[in-house]
Design a protein around this motif. Sequence first.
Motif, PDB file in Angstrom:
ATOM      1  N   ASP A 175       0.850  -1.198   0.059  1.00 51.69           N
ATOM      2  CA  ASP A 175      -0.080   0.108  -0.233  1.00 51.69           C
ATOM      3  C   ASP A 175       0.819   1.275   0.204  1.00 51.69           C
ATOM      4  O   ASP A 175       1.399   1.466   1.075  1.00 51.69           O
ATOM      5  CB  ASP A 175      -0.749  -0.117   1.288  1.00 51.69           C
ATOM      6  CG  ASP A 175      -1.843   1.282   1.374  1.00 51.69           C
ATOM      7  OD1 ASP A 175      -1.711   2.130   0.287  1.00 51.69           O
ATOM      8  OD2 ASP A 175      -2.592   1.329   2.287  1.00 51.69           O
ATOM      9  N   GLU A 176       1.184   1.834  -0.976  1.00 51.85           N
ATOM     10  CA  GLU A 176       1.846   3.063  -1.516  1.00 51.85           C
ATOM     11  C   GLU A 176       1.422   4.274  -0.784  1.00 51.85           C
ATOM     12  O   GLU A 176       2.168   5.237  -0.553  1.00 51.85           O
ATOM     13  CB  GLU A 176       2.341   3.135  -2.707  1.00 51.85           C
ATOM     14  CG  GLU A 176       1.046   3.589  -3.711  1.00 51.85           C
ATOM     15  CD  GLU A 176       1.458   3.843  -5.005  1.00 51.85           C
ATOM     16  OE1 GLU A 176       2.722   4.056  -5.358  1.00 51.85           O
ATOM     17  OE2 GLU A 176       0.552   3.459  -5.953  1.00 51.85           O
ATOM     18  N   GLU A 177       0.148   4.165  -0.443  1.00 47.90           N
ATOM     19  CA  GLU A 177      -0.535   5.408   0.145  1.00 47.90           C
ATOM     20  C   GLU A 177      -0.540   5.508   1.705  1.00 47.90           C
ATOM     21  O   GLU A 177      -1.261   6.193   2.342  1.00 47.90           O
ATOM     22  CB  GLU A 177      -2.215   5.594  -0.188  1.00 47.90           C
ATOM     23  CG  GLU A 177      -2.061   5.865  -1.830  1.00 47.90           C
ATOM     24  CD  GLU A 177      -1.377   6.975  -2.056  1.00 47.90           C
ATOM     25  OE1 GLU A 177      -1.384   8.011  -1.435  1.00 47.90           O
ATOM     26  OE2 GLU A 177      -0.867   7.223  -3.287  1.00 47.90           O
ATOM     27  N   HIS A 178       0.108   4.393   2.311  1.00 46.37           N
ATOM     28  CA  HIS A 178       0.055   4.465   3.935  1.00 46.37           C
ATOM     29  C   HIS A 178       0.821   5.668   4.321  1.00 46.37           C
ATOM     30  O   HIS A 178       2.169   5.778   3.665  1.00 46.37           O
ATOM     31  CB  HIS A 178       0.880   3.282   4.180  1.00 46.37           C
ATOM     32  CG  HIS A 178       0.706   2.770   5.698  1.00 46.37           C
ATOM     33  ND1 HIS A 178       1.193   3.290   6.889  1.00 46.37           N
ATOM     34  CD2 HIS A 178      -0.284   1.649   6.106  1.00 46.37           C
ATOM     35  CE1 HIS A 178       0.989   3.009   8.003  1.00 46.37           C
ATOM     36  NE2 HIS A 178       0.154   2.062   7.869  1.00 46.37           N
ATOM     37  N   PRO A 179       0.477   6.055   5.314  1.00 40.93           N
ATOM     38  CA  PRO A 179       1.334   7.525   5.667  1.00 40.93           C
ATOM     39  C   PRO A 179       2.623   7.153   6.184  1.00 40.93           C
ATOM     40  O   PRO A 179       3.332   8.078   6.092  1.00 40.93           O
ATOM     41  CB  PRO A 179       0.323   7.907   6.803  1.00 40.93           C
ATOM     42  CG  PRO A 179      -0.352   6.821   7.359  1.00 40.93           C
ATOM     43  CD  PRO A 179      -0.620   6.098   6.093  1.00 40.93           C
ATOM     44  N   THR A 222       3.311  -4.768   2.859  1.00 47.42           N
ATOM     45  CA  THR A 222       3.083  -3.458   3.383  1.00 47.42           C
ATOM     46  C   THR A 222       3.785  -3.666   4.895  1.00 47.42           C
ATOM     47  O   THR A 222       4.551  -2.727   5.054  1.00 47.42           O
ATOM     48  CB  THR A 222       1.697  -3.106   3.627  1.00 47.42           C
ATOM     49  OG1 THR A 222       1.104  -2.929   2.345  1.00 47.42           O
ATOM     50  CG2 THR A 222       1.625  -1.732   4.753  1.00 47.42           C
ATOM     51  N   ARG A 224       4.605   6.648   2.604  1.00 49.73           N
ATOM     52  CA  ARG A 224       4.234   7.393   1.467  1.00 49.73           C
ATOM     53  C   ARG A 224       5.718   7.989   0.953  1.00 49.73           C
ATOM     54  O   ARG A 224       6.271   8.866   1.787  1.00 49.73           O
ATOM     55  CB  ARG A 224       3.259   8.356   1.603  1.00 49.73           C
ATOM     56  CG  ARG A 224       2.702   9.226   0.487  1.00 49.73           C
ATOM     57  CD  ARG A 224       1.444  10.064   0.772  1.00 49.73           C
ATOM     58  NE  ARG A 224       0.348   9.505   1.484  1.00 49.73           N
ATOM     59  CZ  ARG A 224      -0.102   9.778   2.404  1.00 49.73           C
ATOM     60  NH1 ARG A 224       0.271  10.626   3.255  1.00 49.73           N
ATOM     61  NH2 ARG A 224      -1.319   9.036   2.659  1.00 49.73           N
ATOM     62  N   ASP A 225       5.829   8.294  -0.422  1.00 53.51           N
ATOM     63  CA  ASP A 225       6.950   8.784  -1.075  1.00 53.51           C
ATOM     64  C   ASP A 225       8.415   7.779  -0.982  1.00 53.51           C
ATOM     65  O   ASP A 225       9.233   8.089  -1.519  1.00 53.51           O
ATOM     66  CB  ASP A 225       7.106  10.235  -0.397  1.00 53.51           C
ATOM     67  CG  ASP A 225       6.199  11.010  -0.653  1.00 53.51           C
ATOM     68  OD1 ASP A 225       5.279  10.979  -1.614  1.00 53.51           O
ATOM     69  OD2 ASP A 225       5.983  12.155   0.044  1.00 53.51           O
ATOM     70  N   LEU A 285      -4.446   1.588   6.002  1.00 52.08           N
ATOM     71  CA  LEU A 285      -3.910   2.666   6.611  1.00 52.08           C
ATOM     72  C   LEU A 285      -3.441   2.634   8.156  1.00 52.08           C
ATOM     73  O   LEU A 285      -3.338   3.870   8.716  1.00 52.08           O
ATOM     74  CB  LEU A 285      -4.585   4.053   6.375  1.00 52.08           C
ATOM     75  CG  LEU A 285      -4.892   4.155   4.792  1.00 52.08           C
ATOM     76  CD1 LEU A 285      -5.319   5.525   4.586  1.00 52.08           C
ATOM     77  CD2 LEU A 285      -3.582   4.067   3.971  1.00 52.08           C
TER      78      LEU A 285
END
Length: 388
Positions: free
Chosen positions: A78-82, A105, A85-86, A233
Amino acid sequence: MLGGNSRSRTYSRHLLSATAGTCASLVVLGLTAAPAASAEIPDFRPDQWALASIGAQDVWDSTQGQGITVALPGVSVDEEHPDLRDNVEIVTEFGDNGADDEQGTAAAGLVAGHGHGMDADGGVLGVAPEANVLVLPTEDDLAGAVRHATDEDAQVILLPEEIGDDGDLAEATAAAASGGALVVGPAGGNEDPNVLAVAGVDEDGALIPESPDAAEIDLVAPGADLRTAGQDLRQADVTGAPYAAAVVAGSAALLSAEYPQLGPDQVREALVEGSREGPGGLPSLHVGDAVAQASGTAEDISLIDEDLVQEQDSGVPVWVWFALVGVVIVLVVLLLVLWVRRSSADPYGVKAEREAEDAELAAARAEQARAEERPSRRKKGGRRRKTR
């Protein structure tokens, strides 16, 4: 899911608002109090016993894995996990990045989690918070994903599962090792000399259940109840050899960033030789000791490729190249000056226009002069009277 199990938990830390007495005082003074912060910033670091156990934070002043790429073939993340991310790049050439991203993840969080919130004071941290994670999801082409990671110059490759009876994967790991990557994976399965086989231990230092025999283990690392990034998340506690291998992969990133002149065999040696005694005499990961071991090895290795320097010395002398470059620069400057002069000599055609006007004026004056001379010639050529 490949390897290990997980238990999701969520904890929250509440920031307290101003006390009632202080608010009352502000009212008496006739001041308007700003609303107290009520944001909930989850902080799971006190529960991240693995970081303290291996001494990761002790070396963060000098290395946090900056500039190092850790490849995760065979999993989704999950590349959107806070907390990630980036830090994550996903390549879907070998498969889609699906919703079954629990293991990937979690592993990515253990390797390169960087926290979140104000000043990154919430969430979880990985062993190498500034490392990059290259994710290569695939279900049936793990060998191809490993080869792609090697082609992308990943310094560390983390396998999601133990090596099975797959000759193609063995060839891919051999190519990765010869190409400059340290391959790390969970212990068990077929022996592969190109893979650093890792087993997990709990907080008491004992091997986790279902660990392989000691002969199949190269290194042990924290692998039980590890707080890391989870699905939706959130955060999760995970247990299993794949997660212990993720801790080792993050540690390898720390060493590679601090001593880029070391090859994968030397990083592997530093991790194993710079370890402490674990269960049954097995080497147990300790980053501080591994860094010290790597430092001694790096002292004898130059950051500059001496062979390349010798090849350059045996060819054309460096001063000749500088001279040639200087000549080319001078010629370019001269040509530029000539072009500028020519283009700026009469850019708007004023000079040519004036020359044309002067020519017309000169012609007009010449014509006027000729016209003035004609009457005088008639006068001079008149008849004379004869004398009587």
